[in-house]
Motif scaffolding. Structure first.
Motif, short mmCIF file in Angstrom:
data_model
loop_
_atom_site.label_atom_id
_atom_site.label_comp_id
_atom_site.label_asym_id
_atom_site.label_seq_id
_atom_site.Cartn_x
_atom_site.Cartn_y
_atom_site.Cartn_z
N ASP A 141 32.69 52.45 3.88
CA ASP A 141 31.32 53.00 3.63
C ASP A 141 30.21 52.00 3.69
O ASP A 141 30.34 51.02 2.93
CB ASP A 141 31.30 54.22 2.77
N MET A 142 29.08 52.06 4.47
CA MET A 142 27.94 51.52 4.28
C MET A 142 26.76 51.74 4.99
O MET A 142 26.89 52.60 5.96
CB MET A 142 28.15 49.71 4.68
N SER A 179 31.28 47.54 9.84
CA SER A 179 31.46 48.01 8.30
C SER A 179 32.40 47.04 7.87
O SER A 179 32.59 47.06 6.76
CB SER A 179 31.72 49.35 8.26
N ASN A 215 33.44 50.98 -0.78
CA ASN A 215 31.86 50.34 -0.36
C ASN A 215 32.18 49.24 0.11
O ASN A 215 32.78 48.12 -0.38
CB ASN A 215 31.42 50.32 -1.82
N ASP A 250 29.72 47.20 1.23
CA ASP A 250 28.63 46.13 1.43
C ASP A 250 28.67 45.26 -0.03
O ASP A 250 27.96 45.22 -0.99
CB ASP A 250 27.18 47.11 1.01
N ARG A 251 29.92 44.33 0.18
CA ARG A 251 30.26 43.32 -0.82
C ARG A 251 31.00 42.37 -0.22
O ARG A 251 31.06 42.43 0.91
CB ARG A 251 31.10 43.79 -1.93
#
Ligand code: ADP
Ligand code: TYD
Length: 210
Positions: free
Chosen positions: A140-141, A19, A190, A192-193
């Motif tokens: 988180d992902m 992650s 988050n 996922d960046r």
């Protein structure tokens, strides 16, 4: 009489494999060092010579090598050594300790996935560790994204990644549940960046909680 430093803080990073915890722990440490703040970057399992030896035992070999109970004792032994030899001395010197995984990983990996060990995990933590982080970032992902990233850097420490996507989904929800139960210390991020976007958000939260 020696002058006592203001105690530092324990900041932990948690989340599924891949992650971005290690990346973000390092970016936060680099950022703080750039501001001349005292930092100690460390990880679990490991972070002291004895705990690194236990890491090698617990993360290599096939998935059935250890029972959940044995694994819990090994992770807890490693954490106790890490606390005594590394974390507590650094905090006493006034350093911010940034730790890649800590007790929430045990609650989720050993407590929620393989048999109903959560009660034992909590009792053992209270008896042997007895300390919570001051601040926890839960990255988180989607586990598919995390596993793809993890496999891209595949090495010998594969025992947990080898459990697969459904396992990682259970882990993800375990961490989100800990975050809901501990809003005073947990912040969900988050992952996922881009690493820089994630790091900027983490630093902003870190400063606002200082
Ligand atoms: P973890 O410690 O959670 O397992 P890592 O920080 O080791 O995760 O990252 C896993 C892999 O994904 C590494 O190869 C890393 O370079 C890459 N990575 C980390 N953060 C990102 C991101 N935000 N976007 C894309 N790839 C990333
Ligand atoms: P880590 O090296 O952080 O793996 P990754 O970089 O892939 O996230 O941790 C290794 C594995 O150990 C990870 O799959 C989670 C597991 N683990 C536990 O099961 N219990 C624990 O208490 C800790 C600290 C880690």
């Amino acid at each position: 009489m020696s002058v006592q430093a203001t105690p530092g803080r324990l900041v932990t990073f948690e989340g599924i494999d891949g992650s971005g915890k290690s990346t973000q722990a390092r970016l936060l440490a680099d950022k703080l060092r750039g501001l001349n703040r005292p930092v100690h970057l460390t990880r679990e399992p490991g972070g002291s010579p004895g705990a690194e030896e236990i890491r090698n035992l617990v993360l290599t070999g096939d998935t059935g090598r250890w029972s959940a109970e044995t694994e819990l004792l090994l992770f807890t032994a490693a954490r106790r050594d890490h606390l005594e030899k590394t974390i507590e001395p650094a905090i006493a010197r006034g350093e911010t300790v940034i730790c890649d995984r800590f007790a929430d990983s045990t609650r989720v990996y050993q407590g929620a996935t393989r048999g109903d060990l959560r009660g034992v995990v909590d009792r053992l933590h209270a008896m042997i560790i007895g300390r919570e982080p001051d601040l926890t970032f839960i990255i988180d992902m989607d586990p598919e994204v995390g596993l793809r990233r993890g496999l891209a850097r595949a090495g010998s420490e594969q025992r947990f990644e080898d459990f697969g996507v459904a396992f990682q989904e259970t882990i993800r929800h375990g961490f989100l549940s800990i975050a809901r139960d501990n809003p005073d210390r947990c912040i969900v991020i988050n992952g996922d960046r881009s690493p820089q976007e994630v790091a900027a958000e983490i630093f902003a939260h870190y400063e606002s909680r200082a």
